[in-house]
Design a protein around this motif. Structure first.
Motif, PDB file in Angstrom:
ATOM      1  N   LEU A  21      42.222  31.763  27.947  1.00  0.00           N
ATOM      2  CA  LEU A  21      42.267  33.124  27.418  1.00  0.00           C
ATOM      3  C   LEU A  21      41.377  34.025  28.263  1.00  0.00           C
ATOM      4  O   LEU A  21      40.403  33.562  28.862  1.00  0.00           O
ATOM      5  CB  LEU A  21      41.792  33.146  25.960  1.00  0.00           C
ATOM      6  N   PRO A  22      41.687  35.311  28.312  1.00  0.00           N
ATOM      7  CA  PRO A  22      40.844  36.230  29.080  1.00  0.00           C
ATOM      8  C   PRO A  22      39.460  36.367  28.446  1.00  0.00           C
ATOM      9  O   PRO A  22      39.325  36.380  27.227  1.00  0.00           O
ATOM     10  CB  PRO A  22      41.613  37.549  29.032  1.00  0.00           C
ATOM     11  N   LEU A  23      38.441  36.460  29.295  1.00  0.00           N
ATOM     12  CA  LEU A  23      37.072  36.609  28.812  1.00  0.00           C
ATOM     13  C   LEU A  23      36.772  38.069  28.503  1.00  0.00           C
ATOM     14  O   LEU A  23      37.310  38.967  29.136  1.00  0.00           O
ATOM     15  CB  LEU A  23      36.086  36.103  29.864  1.00  0.00           C
ATOM     16  N   ASN A  24      35.907  38.279  27.531  1.00  0.00           N
ATOM     17  CA  ASN A  24      35.438  39.615  27.170  1.00  0.00           C
ATOM     18  C   ASN A  24      36.578  40.592  26.935  1.00  0.00           C
ATOM     19  O   ASN A  24      36.540  41.742  27.377  1.00  0.00           O
ATOM     20  CB  ASN A  24      34.485  40.151  28.249  1.00  0.00           C
ATOM     21  N   CYS A  25      37.612  40.128  26.273  1.00  0.00           N
ATOM     22  CA  CYS A  25      38.791  40.941  25.999  1.00  0.00           C
ATOM     23  C   CYS A  25      39.079  40.874  24.507  1.00  0.00           C
ATOM     24  O   CYS A  25      39.028  39.799  23.910  1.00  0.00           O
ATOM     25  CB  CYS A  25      39.970  40.394  26.811  1.00  0.00           C
ATOM     26  N   ALA A  26      39.374  42.004  23.903  1.00  0.00           N
ATOM     27  CA  ALA A  26      39.723  42.008  22.486  1.00  0.00           C
ATOM     28  C   ALA A  26      41.070  41.307  22.313  1.00  0.00           C
ATOM     29  O   ALA A  26      42.007  41.528  23.078  1.00  0.00           O
ATOM     30  CB  ALA A  26      39.806  43.444  21.976  1.00  0.00           C
ATOM     31  N   LEU A  27      41.151  40.436  21.318  1.00  0.00           N
ATOM     32  CA  LEU A  27      42.369  39.683  21.047  1.00  0.00           C
ATOM     33  C   LEU A  27      42.752  39.855  19.580  1.00  0.00           C
ATOM     34  O   LEU A  27      41.890  40.009  18.725  1.00  0.00           O
ATOM     35  CB  LEU A  27      42.161  38.191  21.332  1.00  0.00           C
ATOM     36  N   GLU A  28      44.015  39.802  19.303  1.00  0.00           N
ATOM     37  CA  GLU A  28      44.491  39.824  17.920  1.00  0.00           C
ATOM     38  C   GLU A  28      44.801  38.396  17.523  1.00  0.00           C
ATOM     39  O   GLU A  28      45.521  37.682  18.219  1.00  0.00           O
ATOM     40  CB  GLU A  28      45.758  40.663  17.802  1.00  0.00           C
TER      41      GLU A  28
END
Length: 79
Positions: A21-28
């Motif tokens: 998963l991408p780091l430091n990224c808002a996820l739903e």
């Protein structure tokens, strides 16, 4: 969209397998219980919980991992 299986340890969601998963990224995150075996019923999780309940054994050697050949096979201790 990425699907992953996880379990809730009482504080956070813990993935059951490695994730990319991408780091430091808002996820739903959408949560839906899975049908079938819960993470607490998995054989390795059961074994882990059983091992955690064993008492400490003060008679075990403190260098058991380092000198396993000595304790298992009677070879001389490594220096």
């Amino acid at each position: 969209m990425t699907k992953l299986k996880a379990h809730f340890d009482g504080k956070v969601l813990v993935p059951d397998e490695p994730v990319n998963l991408p780091l430091n990224c808002a996820l739903e995150v959408r949560v839906q219980p899975l049908k079938g075996m819960s993470s607490q019923e998995k054989p390795l999780v059961k074994l882990l919980h059983a091992l955690e309940e064993l008492p400490e054994n003060s008679t075990w050697p403190s260098d058991g991992a380092q000198q396993h050949d000595h304790y298992l096979y009677g070879l001389p201790k490594r220096s």
